[in-house]
Design a protein around this motif. Sequence first.
Motif, PDB file in Angstrom:
ATOM      1  N   SER A 100      85.746 -68.113  -5.438  1.00  0.00           N
ATOM      2  CA  SER A 100      84.745 -67.427  -6.244  1.00  0.00           C
ATOM      3  C   SER A 100      84.924 -65.922  -6.284  1.00  0.00           C
ATOM      4  O   SER A 100      84.116 -65.225  -6.863  1.00  0.00           O
ATOM      5  N   ALA A 101      85.958 -65.386  -5.658  1.00  0.00           N
ATOM      6  CA  ALA A 101      86.154 -63.939  -5.655  1.00  0.00           C
ATOM      7  C   ALA A 101      87.309 -63.582  -6.588  1.00  0.00           C
ATOM      8  O   ALA A 101      88.404 -64.143  -6.464  1.00  0.00           O
ATOM      9  N   PRO A 102      87.134 -62.669  -7.523  1.00  0.00           N
ATOM     10  CA  PRO A 102      85.841 -62.060  -7.865  1.00  0.00           C
ATOM     11  C   PRO A 102      85.005 -62.980  -8.752  1.00  0.00           C
ATOM     12  O   PRO A 102      85.538 -63.927  -9.327  1.00  0.00           O
ATOM     13  N   ASN A 103      83.738 -62.662  -8.854  1.00  0.00           N
ATOM     14  CA  ASN A 103      82.837 -63.425  -9.719  1.00  0.00           C
ATOM     15  C   ASN A 103      83.149 -63.099 -11.180  1.00  0.00           C
ATOM     16  O   ASN A 103      82.935 -61.973 -11.638  1.00  0.00           O
ATOM     17  N   LEU A 104      83.686 -64.064 -11.911  1.00  0.00           N
ATOM     18  CA  LEU A 104      84.077 -63.826 -13.301  1.00  0.00           C
ATOM     19  C   LEU A 104      82.880 -63.742 -14.251  1.00  0.00           C
ATOM     20  O   LEU A 104      83.037 -63.287 -15.391  1.00  0.00           O
ATOM     21  N   TRP A 105      81.728 -64.174 -13.807  1.00  0.00           N
ATOM     22  CA  TRP A 105      80.566 -64.231 -14.696  1.00  0.00           C
ATOM     23  C   TRP A 105      79.664 -63.013 -14.503  1.00  0.00           C
ATOM     24  O   TRP A 105      79.743 -62.057 -15.257  1.00  0.00           O
ATOM     25  N   THR A 134      83.938 -57.105  -9.469  1.00  0.00           N
ATOM     26  CA  THR A 134      85.146 -56.729  -8.743  1.00  0.00           C
ATOM     27  C   THR A 134      85.065 -57.266  -7.323  1.00  0.00           C
ATOM     28  O   THR A 134      83.970 -57.512  -6.785  1.00  0.00           O
ATOM     29  N   ALA A 135      86.236 -57.469  -6.722  1.00  0.00           N
ATOM     30  CA  ALA A 135      86.275 -57.967  -5.353  1.00  0.00           C
ATOM     31  C   ALA A 135      87.587 -57.540  -4.702  1.00  0.00           C
ATOM     32  O   ALA A 135      88.607 -57.370  -5.385  1.00  0.00           O
ATOM     33  N   SER A 138      92.539 -59.482   0.256  1.00  0.00           N
ATOM     34  CA  SER A 138      93.747 -59.143   1.036  1.00  0.00           C
ATOM     35  C   SER A 138      94.214 -57.724   0.749  1.00  0.00           C
ATOM     36  O   SER A 138      95.421 -57.457   0.586  1.00  0.00           O
ATOM     37  N   GLY A 139      93.286 -56.814   0.649  1.00  0.00           N
ATOM     38  CA  GLY A 139      93.625 -55.413   0.417  1.00  0.00           C
ATOM     39  C   GLY A 139      93.827 -55.069  -1.049  1.00  0.00           C
ATOM     40  O   GLY A 139      93.985 -53.885  -1.386  1.00  0.00           O
ATOM     41  N   PHE A 140      93.844 -56.042  -1.923  1.00  0.00           N
ATOM     42  CA  PHE A 140      93.980 -55.791  -3.359  1.00  0.00           C
ATOM     43  C   PHE A 140      92.593 -55.838  -4.010  1.00  0.00           C
ATOM     44  O   PHE A 140      91.757 -56.672  -3.658  1.00  0.00           O
ATOM     45  N   ARG A 141      92.406 -54.941  -4.946  1.00  0.00           N
ATOM     46  CA  ARG A 141      91.106 -54.898  -5.624  1.00  0.00           C
ATOM     47  C   ARG A 141      91.278 -55.472  -7.036  1.00  0.00           C
ATOM     48  O   ARG A 141      92.030 -54.944  -7.849  1.00  0.00           O
ATOM     49  N   THR A 176      89.425 -66.222 -19.569  1.00  0.00           N
ATOM     50  CA  THR A 176      89.284 -65.425 -18.349  1.00  0.00           C
ATOM     51  C   THR A 176      90.289 -64.276 -18.360  1.00  0.00           C
ATOM     52  O   THR A 176      91.388 -64.385 -18.906  1.00  0.00           O
ATOM     53  N   LYS A 177      89.871 -63.190 -17.748  1.00  0.00           N
ATOM     54  CA  LYS A 177      90.739 -62.020 -17.642  1.00  0.00           C
ATOM     55  C   LYS A 177      90.651 -61.476 -16.229  1.00  0.00           C
ATOM     56  O   LYS A 177      89.560 -61.260 -15.693  1.00  0.00           O
ATOM     57  N   LEU A 178      91.795 -61.249 -15.625  1.00  0.00           N
ATOM     58  CA  LEU A 178      91.856 -60.761 -14.244  1.00  0.00           C
ATOM     59  C   LEU A 178      92.767 -59.537 -14.216  1.00  0.00           C
ATOM     60  O   LEU A 178      93.912 -59.575 -14.670  1.00  0.00           O
ATOM     61  N   THR A 179      92.244 -58.437 -13.670  1.00  0.00           N
ATOM     62  CA  THR A 179      92.969 -57.175 -13.634  1.00  0.00           C
ATOM     63  C   THR A 179      93.058 -56.672 -12.204  1.00  0.00           C
ATOM     64  O   THR A 179      92.060 -56.671 -11.461  1.00  0.00           O
ATOM     65  N   LEU A 180      94.268 -56.241 -11.801  1.00  0.00           N
ATOM     66  CA  LEU A 180      94.473 -55.628 -10.488  1.00  0.00           C
ATOM     67  C   LEU A 180      94.194 -54.147 -10.619  1.00  0.00           C
ATOM     68  O   LEU A 180      94.910 -53.412 -11.309  1.00  0.00           O
ATOM     69  N   GLU A 181      93.152 -53.659  -9.942  1.00  0.00           N
ATOM     70  CA  GLU A 181      92.744 -52.263 -10.087  1.00  0.00           C
ATOM     71  C   GLU A 181      93.290 -51.370  -8.984  1.00  0.00           C
ATOM     72  O   GLU A 181      93.476 -50.169  -9.196  1.00  0.00           O
TER      73      GLU A 181
END
Length: 243
Positions: A100-105, A134-135, A138-141, A176-181
């Motif tokens: 569930s990390a990060p919460n997409l909703w 955001t979540a 393992s050290g990645f945001r 769904t969209k997932l971005t490494l910040e």
Amino acid sequence: MQKTGRTSGWGAGNGGEKRALVERAKRCVPLLAAGVALSVCAPARAQADGAAAPAEEAVATPVPPAAEPEVAPPPVGPHTANSLQLGLGFRYGIAMGSDSAPNLWGTGLGLDVGYTLPNGIYAGGNVEYFFGNTADVSGFRFKGNVWQLSVEGGYDIGLGENFVIRPKVGFGVAGTKLTLEDCPPNVSCDAQGPSSDESPLLTPGAAFLLFTSHVSLALDVRYALVFSDKTAKALIFSFGVGL
């Protein structure tokens, strides 16, 4: 003397005739009076009869009683029967499960439209956009969000005149969209761009509708299943105002 006798005899004869004429005149006076009365009253009676005729014609014919106003039959089925519904509302989704990390909703907005047939069967659709969250993993945001497009079918059950419960299920697609910040120190993330994916969507749930004199209020609860590499799950609450 003879002359006097002749004169007296003539006078006597004339006197009898005069008396006869007087008696006849006495009898004729009432008749003449009656004749005058008859001649005078006859036109009056004719005028009276003529005046009475319009009165007889003026008699109004009986008017039939006014028909009672028709009373509309009580509505059959739920309040939504045979009507189009349009609503705009606030969404909030809570991601479920270990992935569930990060919460997409998270927080979102949605537009829904539908139509209920006279027998209570409902058909409609939803367009929804969730801003996500955001979540740190393992050290990645990471930041992720999701949009959903679905069609729905359900059945409206009326409870009283102004309250409706609608069990329903929706089918569609979720993007769904997932971005490494942010990356951990000494780790290069230049090659890491946002990743997007479109997957099948299933949303069983129920809606609770309250109708007022001007608008309708809706509470919608659904369980969303996004069938990607790893099935994402969420419990979605919707609060809306409709027409």
